[in-house]
Design an enzyme around this catalytic site. Structure first.
Site, PDB file in Angstrom:
ATOM      1  N   HIS A  59       0.849  22.990  -7.466  1.00 45.52           N
ATOM      2  CA  HIS A  59       0.975  24.129  -6.869  1.00 45.52           C
ATOM      3  C   HIS A  59       0.774  25.426  -7.986  1.00 45.52           C
ATOM      4  O   HIS A  59       1.583  25.609  -8.570  1.00 45.52           O
ATOM      5  CB  HIS A  59       2.008  24.423  -5.482  1.00 45.52           C
ATOM      6  CG  HIS A  59       2.283  23.701  -4.650  1.00 45.52           C
ATOM      7  ND1 HIS A  59       2.419  23.389  -3.641  1.00 45.52           N
ATOM      8  CD2 HIS A  59       0.233  22.950  -4.105  1.00 45.52           C
ATOM      9  CE1 HIS A  59       2.145  23.067  -2.283  1.00 45.52           C
ATOM     10  NE2 HIS A  59       1.090  23.070  -2.886  1.00 45.52           N
TER      11      HIS A  59
ATOM     12  N   HIS B  94      -3.239  14.858   3.607  1.00 45.84           N
ATOM     13  CA  HIS B  94      -2.489  15.778   3.698  1.00 45.84           C
ATOM     14  C   HIS B  94      -0.916  15.322   4.202  1.00 45.84           C
ATOM     15  O   HIS B  94      -0.247  16.019   3.786  1.00 45.84           O
ATOM     16  CB  HIS B  94      -3.310  17.400   3.774  1.00 45.84           C
ATOM     17  CG  HIS B  94      -2.998  18.499   2.808  1.00 45.84           C
ATOM     18  ND1 HIS B  94      -3.850  17.960   2.148  1.00 45.84           N
ATOM     19  CD2 HIS B  94      -2.665  19.485   3.347  1.00 45.84           C
ATOM     20  CE1 HIS B  94      -3.364  19.200   1.123  1.00 45.84           C
ATOM     21  NE2 HIS B  94      -2.603  19.944   1.696  1.00 45.84           N
TER      22      HIS B  94
ATOM     23  N   ARG C 285       1.035  13.680   2.016  1.00 45.06           N
ATOM     24  CA  ARG C 285       1.559  15.051   1.198  1.00 45.06           C
ATOM     25  C   ARG C 285       2.403  15.919   1.136  1.00 45.06           C
ATOM     26  O   ARG C 285       3.414  16.234   0.805  1.00 45.06           O
ATOM     27  CB  ARG C 285      -0.049  16.104   0.413  1.00 45.06           C
ATOM     28  CG  ARG C 285       0.348  16.510  -0.617  1.00 45.06           C
ATOM     29  CD  ARG C 285      -1.397  17.716  -1.244  1.00 45.06           C
ATOM     30  NE  ARG C 285      -0.997  18.174  -1.309  1.00 45.06           N
ATOM     31  CZ  ARG C 285      -0.904  18.840  -3.173  1.00 45.06           C
ATOM     32  NH1 ARG C 285      -1.175  18.118  -4.161  1.00 45.06           N
ATOM     33  NH2 ARG C 285      -0.989  20.406  -3.384  1.00 45.06           N
TER      34      ARG C 285
ATOM     35  N   ARG D 130      -4.386  14.837  -3.438  1.00 43.19           N
ATOM     36  CA  ARG D 130      -4.708  15.914  -2.723  1.00 43.19           C
ATOM     37  C   ARG D 130      -5.901  14.795  -1.999  1.00 43.19           C
ATOM     38  O   ARG D 130      -6.577  13.707  -3.012  1.00 43.19           O
ATOM     39  CB  ARG D 130      -5.650  16.793  -3.134  1.00 43.19           C
ATOM     40  CG  ARG D 130      -4.573  18.364  -3.645  1.00 43.19           C
ATOM     41  CD  ARG D 130      -4.944  19.463  -4.114  1.00 43.19           C
ATOM     42  NE  ARG D 130      -4.165  20.542  -4.098  1.00 43.19           N
ATOM     43  CZ  ARG D 130      -3.156  21.214  -5.401  1.00 43.19           C
ATOM     44  NH1 ARG D 130      -4.192  19.640  -6.272  1.00 43.19           N
ATOM     45  NH2 ARG D 130      -3.055  22.159  -4.877  1.00 43.19           N
TER      46      ARG D 130
ATOM     47  N   LYS E 281      -6.530  21.063  -8.444  1.00 38.80           N
ATOM     48  CA  LYS E 281      -7.594  22.091  -8.356  1.00 38.80           C
ATOM     49  C   LYS E 281      -7.843  22.985  -9.856  1.00 38.80           C
ATOM     50  O   LYS E 281      -6.665  22.695 -10.582  1.00 38.80           O
ATOM     51  CB  LYS E 281      -6.688  23.231  -7.242  1.00 38.80           C
ATOM     52  CG  LYS E 281      -7.173  22.711  -6.233  1.00 38.80           C
ATOM     53  CD  LYS E 281      -6.250  23.621  -4.622  1.00 38.80           C
ATOM     54  CE  LYS E 281      -7.034  23.314  -3.726  1.00 38.80           C
ATOM     55  NZ  LYS E 281      -6.501  23.964  -2.342  1.00 38.80           N
TER      56      LYS E 281
ATOM     57  N   TYR F  25       7.592  24.665   2.576  1.00 39.46           N
ATOM     58  CA  TYR F  25       8.342  23.050   2.633  1.00 39.46           C
ATOM     59  C   TYR F  25       9.536  23.585   2.814  1.00 39.46           C
ATOM     60  O   TYR F  25      10.710  22.669   3.371  1.00 39.46           O
ATOM     61  CB  TYR F  25       8.236  22.126   1.246  1.00 39.46           C
ATOM     62  CG  TYR F  25       7.198  21.449   1.244  1.00 39.46           C
ATOM     63  CD1 TYR F  25       6.380  20.880   2.551  1.00 39.46           C
ATOM     64  CD2 TYR F  25       5.894  22.059   0.463  1.00 39.46           C
ATOM     65  CE1 TYR F  25       4.820  20.688   2.349  1.00 39.46           C
ATOM     66  CE2 TYR F  25       4.891  21.869  -0.040  1.00 39.46           C
ATOM     67  CZ  TYR F  25       4.177  21.373   1.400  1.00 39.46           C
ATOM     68  OH  TYR F  25       2.987  20.414   0.940  1.00 39.46           O
TER      69      TYR F  25
END
Length: 311
Positions: free
Chosen positions: A296, A270, A273, A165, A189, A305
């Site tokens: 994630h 992104h 990414r 990110r 995150k 995806y």
């Protein structure tokens, strides 16, 4: 201070202290819940009822921003999710209020994944070396490439190699790079740690860039002070002050090189990414591995995806 205001402050402290959420997350939750309280004009949690929430959903649906555009469904769900989290907190404290499970999020359209084709990616990655911006020349005469060119080339190669990110990339420090194992550890995150890997190209250009630097900053990607380009040397303490690039600065760098390479679509960090994840899945990687590399929490997020890699 009303009773519900006190509970709101307690909830925000709970997020940051007990849930270990970032100050940015706290600020976002405060914004969403403040909007609800300002609209609802209530003073006690027991006044939060299904009919009032239904009216609030209608208010969000009809809301128009300064540009006259309606609020996106995703943004509406952020508001509702924040309210639901607040209600869950109240329920744990045995505060009489509406049951959080009665709030259902609006259905969203499938998320569109924007990624670059092989040709677009190749042009984008080569763009920094073809740039006419030759400021901050390196002292080791690296094929005439400037320090800015080497930095930007290393940024693009690292983004595509790791799938980081933009905030993770901006926060990288030099000591996080393990050159022997071609990997680095990042805190993503939720302050979760994960390992990402450097490709041979990324490692090569990172070394070129770091060898050319003369500053002492801890940040991996620094914002060079343009006002001091002409100085041959800097005081060591002054060099130490060089700060890291901001996420917005990195985004502008990508936008500039996307235009320079003739890519018409909107390109952001992104996008690289997405390109990283798509390239892995098309190359035969399993979705659980991609989930781990992207950081994630839920496999559901990674499954977006699969829509572009079905073949």
């Amino acid at each position: 201070m009303t009773r519900i205001e006190k509970y709101l402050n307690d909830f925000l402290d709970h997020l940051q202290i007990e849930k270990n959420r970032s100050p940015l997350t706290r600020r976002n939750y405060h914004f969403y819940l403040r909007r609800f309280l300002d609209w609802a004009k209530i003073s006690d949690p027991k006044e939060i009822a299904p009919e009032r929430v239904r009216q609030y959903r209608l208010h969000l649906h009809n809301f128009r921003g300064r540009d006259g555009e309606p609020m996106k469904v995703t943004t509406q769900n952020y508001h509702l999710s924040a309210l639901r989290s607040f209600l869950k907190y109240l329920a744990k404290r045995d505060v009489k209020t509406m049951a959080p499970e009665k709030i259902e999020l609006a259905r969203q359209p499938d998320r569109e994944v924007a990624f670059l084709s092989g040709n677009e990616l190749e042009r984008l990655l080569e763009a920094p070396l073809q740039s006419q911006n030759s400021n901050l020349k390196t002292q080791n005469k690296d094929q005439g490439h400037s320090l800015l060119q080497l930095r930007d080339k290393a940024i693009l190669e690292t983004l595509f190699s790791t799938g980081l990110r933009v905030s993770e990339l901006a926060g990288l420090k030099r000591d996080q790079i393990d050159a022997r194992r071609d990997e680095c550890t990042v805190r993503g995150k939720g302050k979760k740690l994960r390992v990402v890997f450097l490709s041979e190209q990324a490692r090569y250009w990172l070394k070129k860039y770091l060898d050319a630097r003369r500053d002492m900053s801890d940040f991996l990607f620094v914002a060079f002070d343009r006002a001091q380009k002409g100085r041959a040397r800097k005081d060591a303490r002054e060099q130490k002050k060089l700060g890291g690039l901001t996420p917005r600065s990195i985004q502008r760098i990508l936008e500039r090189y996307a235009r320079a390479s003739g890519i018409m679509k909107q390109v952001s960090p992104h996008t690289l990414r997405h390109s990283f994840a798509t390239d892995l899945l098309r190359g035969g990687a399993d979705i659980r591995s991609v989930q781990a590399l992207l950081g994630h929490s839920s496999i559901t997020t990674t499954q977006i995806y699969t829509h572009v890699t079905d073949a």
